[in-house]
Design a protein around this motif. Structure first.
Motif, mmCIF file in Angstrom:
data_model
loop_
_atom_site.group_PDB
_atom_site.id
_atom_site.type_symbol
_atom_site.label_atom_id
_atom_site.label_comp_id
_atom_site.label_asym_id
_atom_site.label_seq_id
_atom_site.Cartn_x
_atom_site.Cartn_y
_atom_site.Cartn_z
ATOM 1 N N ILE A 157 4.278 3.289 -22.214
ATOM 2 C CA ILE A 157 3.183 3.073 -21.269
ATOM 3 C C ILE A 157 2.737 1.607 -21.336
ATOM 4 O O ILE A 157 2.485 0.974 -20.311
ATOM 5 N N ILE A 158 2.674 1.053 -22.545
ATOM 6 C CA ILE A 158 2.340 -0.370 -22.689
ATOM 7 C C ILE A 158 3.341 -1.216 -21.906
ATOM 8 O O ILE A 158 2.960 -2.100 -21.135
ATOM 9 N N SER A 159 4.630 -0.947 -22.092
ATOM 10 C CA SER A 159 5.660 -1.712 -21.382
ATOM 11 C C SER A 159 5.520 -1.557 -19.873
ATOM 12 O O SER A 159 5.692 -2.528 -19.123
ATOM 13 N N THR A 160 5.197 -0.355 -19.423
ATOM 14 C CA THR A 160 5.027 -0.107 -17.987
ATOM 15 C C THR A 160 3.887 -0.928 -17.414
ATOM 16 O O THR A 160 4.050 -1.579 -16.380
ATOM 17 N N VAL A 161 2.724 -0.926 -18.071
ATOM 18 C CA VAL A 161 1.596 -1.676 -17.500
ATOM 19 C C VAL A 161 1.828 -3.179 -17.589
ATOM 20 O O VAL A 161 1.408 -3.921 -16.694
ATOM 21 N N LEU A 162 2.525 -3.650 -18.633
ATOM 22 C CA LEU A 162 2.864 -5.074 -18.690
ATOM 23 C C LEU A 162 3.800 -5.453 -17.547
ATOM 24 O O LEU A 162 3.605 -6.474 -16.877
ATOM 25 N N ASP A 163 4.823 -4.635 -17.315
ATOM 26 C CA ASP A 163 5.770 -4.884 -16.224
ATOM 27 C C ASP A 163 5.053 -4.857 -14.878
ATOM 28 O O ASP A 163 5.191 -5.779 -14.059
ATOM 29 N N CYS A 164 4.282 -3.806 -14.642
ATOM 30 C CA CYS A 164 3.623 -3.650 -13.341
ATOM 31 C C CYS A 164 2.554 -4.706 -13.097
ATOM 32 O O CYS A 164 2.378 -5.156 -11.965
ATOM 33 N N PRO A 174 0.796 -1.234 0.000
ATOM 34 C CA PRO A 174 0.000 0.000 0.000
ATOM 35 C C PRO A 174 0.826 1.281 0.000
ATOM 36 O O PRO A 174 0.324 2.320 -0.424
ATOM 37 N N ASP A 175 2.082 1.230 0.432
ATOM 38 C CA ASP A 175 2.920 2.422 0.481
ATOM 39 C C ASP A 175 3.857 2.549 -0.726
ATOM 40 O O ASP A 175 4.685 3.456 -0.777
ATOM 41 N N LEU A 176 3.702 1.668 -1.716
ATOM 42 C CA LEU A 176 4.576 1.676 -2.887
ATOM 43 C C LEU A 176 4.313 2.919 -3.745
ATOM 44 O O LEU A 176 3.165 3.262 -4.018
ATOM 45 N N THR A 177 5.395 3.568 -4.176
ATOM 46 C CA THR A 177 5.280 4.784 -4.987
ATOM 47 C C THR A 177 5.621 4.536 -6.461
ATOM 48 O O THR A 177 5.855 5.487 -7.208
ATOM 49 N N CYS A 178 5.611 3.309 -6.916
ATOM 50 C CA CYS A 178 5.889 2.989 -8.318
ATOM 51 C C CYS A 178 4.977 3.809 -9.233
ATOM 52 O O CYS A 178 3.777 3.928 -8.985
ATOM 53 N N PHE A 179 5.544 4.348 -10.321
ATOM 54 C CA PHE A 179 4.762 5.143 -11.266
ATOM 55 C C PHE A 179 3.609 4.342 -11.868
ATOM 56 O O PHE A 179 2.517 4.849 -12.062
ATOM 57 N N GLY A 180 3.842 3.071 -12.178
ATOM 58 C CA GLY A 180 2.818 2.274 -12.853
ATOM 59 C C GLY A 180 1.749 1.717 -11.945
ATOM 60 O O GLY A 180 0.568 1.744 -12.284
ATOM 61 N N CYS A 181 2.143 1.220 -10.782
ATOM 62 C CA CYS A 181 1.173 0.494 -9.961
ATOM 63 C C CYS A 181 1.166 0.886 -8.487
ATOM 64 O O CYS A 181 0.476 0.254 -7.697
ATOM 65 N N GLY A 182 1.904 1.914 -8.128
ATOM 66 C CA GLY A 182 1.987 2.276 -6.718
ATOM 67 C C GLY A 182 0.734 2.967 -6.205
ATOM 68 O O GLY A 182 0.390 4.048 -6.682
#
Length: 161
Positions: free
Chosen positions: A67-74, A20-28
């Motif tokens: 952005i596609i790569s980011t959401v796939l990774d996250c 819940p405290d993760l600040t990742c750009f994609g999924c934080g």
């Protein structure tokens, strides 16, 4: 609710529950300016929906490859976190995440639209405590738009020198 977020199909997302405290750009969940991808465990793998913002344009009216790569990774990260949690391979002391991306082999198959809900599915295909492999796909209109094989390694933070 931010443009990329969808309502919860079954309570908190994997990210909200486990990091819940993760600040990742994609999924934080703790990054109010990020994409805030929300992934949920499913019978056939982790699932998510993401609606791209107008700012995610690749210059040709479609979703940007970064952005596609980011959401796939996250999204693959969510599948890994859920798998690790179910197996009891939780976080290590001093590590925000128990696993980190070691490789991401992305394939762009078809253009993905802007402003339309896109579906993601991720399946862990190999798992042991030291590493995991995930197959992840972005879909729209019943067709895959991009896919990836993500390789994850157990994070072992080094002691401060």
């Amino acid at each position: 609710m931010l443009p990329g977020m969808t309502s919860s199909p079954a309570g908190p997302s994997i990210q909200e529950r486990l990091v819940p405290d993760l600040t990742c750009f994609g999924c934080g969940p703790a990054n109010p300016r990020g994409l805030q991808l929300r992934s949920f465990p499913g019978v056939d793998g982790a699932t998510a929906q993401f609606t791209p913002w107008p700012e995610h344009d690749n210059g040709l009216g479609y979703l940007n490859g970064g952005i596609i790569s980011t959401v796939l990774d996250c999204h693959s990260a969510a599948a890994v976190l859920d798998e690790a949690d179910r197996r009891g391979w939780g976080p290590l002391t001093g590590a925000a995440l128990p696993y980190v991306t070691a490789g991401l082999d992305v394939r762009f198959l078809r253009p993905a639209p802007l402003g339309e809900p896109l579906s993601l599915v991720a399946v862990v295909t190999r798992a042991d405590e030291s590493a995991m492999t995930v197959e992840v796909e972005l879909r729209w209109d019943g067709k895959p738009r991009a896919g990836a094989v993500a390789h994850w390694k157990r994070w072992r933070p080094r002691p401060p020198s």
